[in-house]
Design an enzyme around this catalytic site. Structure first.
Site, mmCIF file in Angstrom:
data_model
loop_
_atom_site.group_PDB
_atom_site.id
_atom_site.type_symbol
_atom_site.label_atom_id
_atom_site.label_comp_id
_atom_site.label_asym_id
_atom_site.label_seq_id
_atom_site.Cartn_x
_atom_site.Cartn_y
_atom_site.Cartn_z
ATOM 1 N N GLY A 169 49.406 5.240 -38.350
ATOM 2 C CA GLY A 169 48.399 4.596 -37.518
ATOM 3 C C GLY A 169 47.550 5.604 -36.773
ATOM 4 O O GLY A 169 46.321 5.507 -36.738
ATOM 5 N N ASP A 170 48.206 6.595 -36.179
ATOM 6 C CA ASP A 170 47.483 7.665 -35.499
ATOM 7 C C ASP A 170 46.583 8.423 -36.464
ATOM 8 O O ASP A 170 45.407 8.706 -36.173
ATOM 9 C CB ASP A 170 48.466 8.658 -34.878
ATOM 10 C CG ASP A 170 49.104 8.148 -33.608
ATOM 11 O OD1 ASP A 170 48.453 7.357 -32.896
ATOM 12 O OD2 ASP A 170 50.241 8.532 -33.316
ATOM 13 N N LEU A 171 47.138 8.800 -37.601
ATOM 14 C CA LEU A 171 46.398 9.626 -38.548
ATOM 15 C C LEU A 171 45.190 8.890 -39.110
ATOM 16 O O LEU A 171 44.094 9.451 -39.202
ATOM 17 C CB LEU A 171 47.318 10.070 -39.682
ATOM 18 C CG LEU A 171 48.499 10.952 -39.265
ATOM 19 C CD1 LEU A 171 49.408 11.215 -40.454
ATOM 20 C CD2 LEU A 171 48.022 12.266 -38.663
#
Length: 396
Positions: A169-171
């Protein structure tokens, strides 16, 4: 030293990185790797408000912040905000991942900054979006994985939800933000105007659900866990040869016929249980057991060679040590070297896109907190007495 671009592609752009943790720093790393002058703004050492990613000497931090410069500014001080605004006036891009209300409280929101810099591209990354019922909630990668539906389709059937083994999700939010920034810069070339763009972990993960969303929105089908097997293309998944596991992907009738021939089971092509996609889906478990039984006659190396020579996709399931021993990974030159003055020689994964004329490199290791503060202040026109006063007052 002044800006040392990692590529000629984006070297004319200056990016102010106001982000912490991973999604925002990932977006800025993407721009830095293609040559942008990314200036990471951190809290001063005595405040230590942003030690993340395992600390500044950790491998995670070193990977995420390479190719950047670092300045420390205390944004709780008026001089710190004034200096930041002076820096942003020289920039093309600002990236931030504060809680949605913080930028307005600090007076560094897009509308305020655009008055002095109308060409500014301002990117915001949050957990759930800039407005709406969840806007003020704290965001975290695994929360987005769960809320987006990803964990409901990951893992073995009946085994309960499973997170993906990377902070996807962050990436993805970081990569989509970088893409949005590049689109805004391209548009600015014709309009002369900047704009505010924003994304979130939740939006990014819902988008990444891809065909699973269309299966629901168009077909009304709620996907469930399919384990190591593709939910609609059969047989595609993890199979066991005599000496271990491997992946095989069989897409389409022609490849199915090749697969059957290589496996020594040409009769499956006309077998009513397996002859088309629908029948293979209905008899998935029986087919997979038959495949494993035949694969057990030989080692993985034998099958991988045979299948790939026959046009059927097949490959090992590597651990990370094995990944970097793969001849193709070595050939692609994905591992780059850089020397950190503090930590010595490092090996890091470089960009996965190859531009033949303006390639990406790793020009500098991740900076120490505030390593370039005085250098950048001098670029902004501050004199030695100004910097001495600011330092004594805890501005940096």
């Amino acid at each position: 030293m002044p800006h040392l671009p990692a590529s000629d592609a984006l070297k004319r752009f200056r990016v102010i990185d106001l982000t912490q943790v991973r999604a925002g720093p990932t977006a800025c790393r993407q721009l830095a790797d293609w040559g942008a002058d990314v200036i990471q703004v951190q809290m001063p050492e005595h405040m230590r408000g942003d030690d993340t990613l395992g600390g500044q000497d950790g491998s995670d931090y070193q990977y995420t912040h390479r190719n950047k410069r670092s300045i420390t500014l205390n944004l709780k001080e008026a001089d710190g905000i004034a200096t930041l605004k002076r820096l942003i006036a020289t920039a093309d891009v600002v990236v931030e991942n504060f809680r949605p209300d913080v930028k307005f409280r600090l007076g560094i929101d897009y509308e305020t900054l655009a008055e002095a810099n109308p060409g500014l591209v301002y990117a915001s990354i949050s957990g759930f979006g800039q407005t709406g019922p969840y806007a003020q909630r704290p965001g975290f990668d695994q929360i987005a994985q769960g809320m987006s539906g990803l964990m409901s389709v990951t893992g073995l059937p009946g085994g309960g939800p499973v997170r993906v083994g990377i902070p996807i999700g962050d990436l993805c939010a970081g990569i989509f933000a970088a893409q949005g920034i590049l689109v805004a810069l391209l548009e600015r070339a014709s309009s002369g105007k900047g704009q505010w763009l924003h994304t979130s972990l939740l939006e990014s993960m819902v988008y990444m659900m891809d065909f699973q969303t269309s299966r629901y929105l168009i077909d009304g089908e709620v996907a469930t866990q399919a384990g190591n097997f593709h939910p609609t293309s059969i047989p595609t998944g993890v199979y066991k040869a005599r000496d271990g596991y491997m992946n095989i992907a069989v897409f389409g009738s022609k490849i199915w016929e090749r697969f059957c021939a290589i496996l020594g089971a040409p009769e499956w092509i006309t077998d009513e249980r397996y002859h088309d996609k629908a029948s293979r889906s209905a008899n998935r478990d029986t087919l997979n057991a038959e495949i494993d039984r035949r694969l057990a006659e030989q080692d993985r190396g034998y099958w991988i060679t045979r299948f790939n020579e026959g046009g059927v996709a097949c490959g090992l399931i590597n651990d990370l040590a094995e990944v970097f021993d793969e001849p193709q990974v070595r050939h692609l030159g994905m591992v780059k070297e850089v020397v950190s003055q503090r930590l010595g020689r490092q090996r890091l994964v470089g960009q996965p896109v190859q531009l033949t004329r303006t390639p990406s490199t790793i020009a500098r290791a991740a900076p120490r907190r505030g390593e370039h503060t005085e250098e950048i202040l001098q670029e902004l026109g501050y004199h030695a007495d100004d910097m001495a006063r600011m330092k004594s007052q805890g501005v940096y």
